[in-house]
Design a protein around this motif. Sequence first.
Motif, PDB file in Angstrom:
ATOM      1  N   VAL A 164       0.688  -0.893  -0.098  1.00  0.00           N
ATOM      2  CA  VAL A 164       0.154  -0.086   0.089  1.00  0.00           C
ATOM      3  C   VAL A 164       0.315   0.925   0.024  1.00  0.00           C
ATOM      4  CG1 VAL A 164      -1.935  -1.221   0.603  1.00  0.00           C
ATOM      5  CG2 VAL A 164      -0.347   0.310   2.485  1.00  0.00           C
ATOM      6  N   TRP A 210       5.060  -0.189   3.153  1.00  0.00           N
ATOM      7  CA  TRP A 210       4.300  -0.921   3.708  1.00  0.00           C
ATOM      8  C   TRP A 210       2.927  -1.710   3.138  1.00  0.00           C
ATOM      9  CZ3 TRP A 210       2.791   1.239   8.663  1.00  0.00           C
ATOM     10  CH2 TRP A 210       3.999   2.084   8.996  1.00  0.00           C
ATOM     11  N   GLU A 248      -0.522  -4.279   2.955  1.00  0.00           N
ATOM     12  CA  GLU A 248      -1.486  -4.791   4.085  1.00  0.00           C
ATOM     13  C   GLU A 248      -2.182  -5.678   3.496  1.00  0.00           C
ATOM     14  OE1 GLU A 248      -5.571  -3.035   2.595  1.00  0.00           O
ATOM     15  OE2 GLU A 248      -5.376  -1.156   4.247  1.00  0.00           O
ATOM     16  N   THR A 249      -2.590  -6.747   5.512  1.00  0.00           N
ATOM     17  CA  THR A 249      -2.805  -8.402   5.190  1.00  0.00           C
ATOM     18  C   THR A 249      -4.164  -7.964   5.390  1.00  0.00           C
ATOM     19  OG1 THR A 249      -2.712  -8.564   7.398  1.00  0.00           O
ATOM     20  CG2 THR A 249      -0.808  -8.853   5.731  1.00  0.00           C
ATOM     21  N   ARG A 309      -8.309  -6.057   7.941  1.00  0.00           N
ATOM     22  CA  ARG A 309      -7.125  -5.246   7.699  1.00  0.00           C
ATOM     23  C   ARG A 309      -5.864  -4.957   8.800  1.00  0.00           C
ATOM     24  NH1 ARG A 309      -7.709  -5.580   1.996  1.00  0.00           N
ATOM     25  NH2 ARG A 309     -10.143  -5.285   1.319  1.00  0.00           N
ATOM     26  N   ARG A 333      -1.703  -2.878   8.822  1.00  0.00           N
ATOM     27  CA  ARG A 333      -0.748  -3.040   7.837  1.00  0.00           C
ATOM     28  C   ARG A 333       0.622  -2.680   8.775  1.00  0.00           C
ATOM     29  NH1 ARG A 333      -2.697   2.585   4.941  1.00  0.00           N
ATOM     30  NH2 ARG A 333      -4.396   1.501   4.003  1.00  0.00           N
ATOM     31  N   ARG A 384       4.833  -2.828   8.818  1.00  0.00           N
ATOM     32  CA  ARG A 384       5.963  -2.101   7.723  1.00  0.00           C
ATOM     33  C   ARG A 384       6.962  -3.150   7.841  1.00  0.00           C
ATOM     34  NH1 ARG A 384      11.083   0.180   9.603  1.00  0.00           N
ATOM     35  NH2 ARG A 384      11.413   1.496   8.454  1.00  0.00           N
TER      36      ARG A 384
END
Length: 153
Positions: free
Chosen positions: A3, A11, A13-14, A42, A44, A46
């Motif tokens: 993202v 970064w 997003e899962t 979701r 996020r 790093r």
Amino acid sequence: MVVAVAPDALWVETVRASTCGACQAKSACGHHLINQQQSGQRARLRVPVLSTSHYQVGDAVTLGLPEGALMRGALWVYGLPLLLLFLGALLGTSLPVTRFDASAVLGVSGLILGFVINRVLSGRNGHNQAYQPALVPSGDDGCQVIQVQPAKK
């Protein structure tokens, strides 16, 4: 899915996927109801990388945890408080106290101490690479193929 791209990290997003859809007992299971409420959440993350030049926003990537990180984390999170609970309860039974239940007080104190220790350690180990997700190169998921054959009679 990527993202955002930073100079030294991505970064990502899962999406939390639920496995309850394949279960035959889902109509009588409380976990199915909980997963219905939480599916699609979701998160996020790093993810540090050496070079971000290969990635763009919208790329699908595969994340992996270092081997043993999940087991070590579970042992710390669950094992330490339980160990301190039992040690506190054993210490409480050996004390000559009759006005209150020393084993219950010391057991709960040990449990709380375990939670506090975990909180402190998680703050210190938040950037420890042994517990951080990493990008898995496509085509290499780190799994080894093992062929299982039935036993000969």
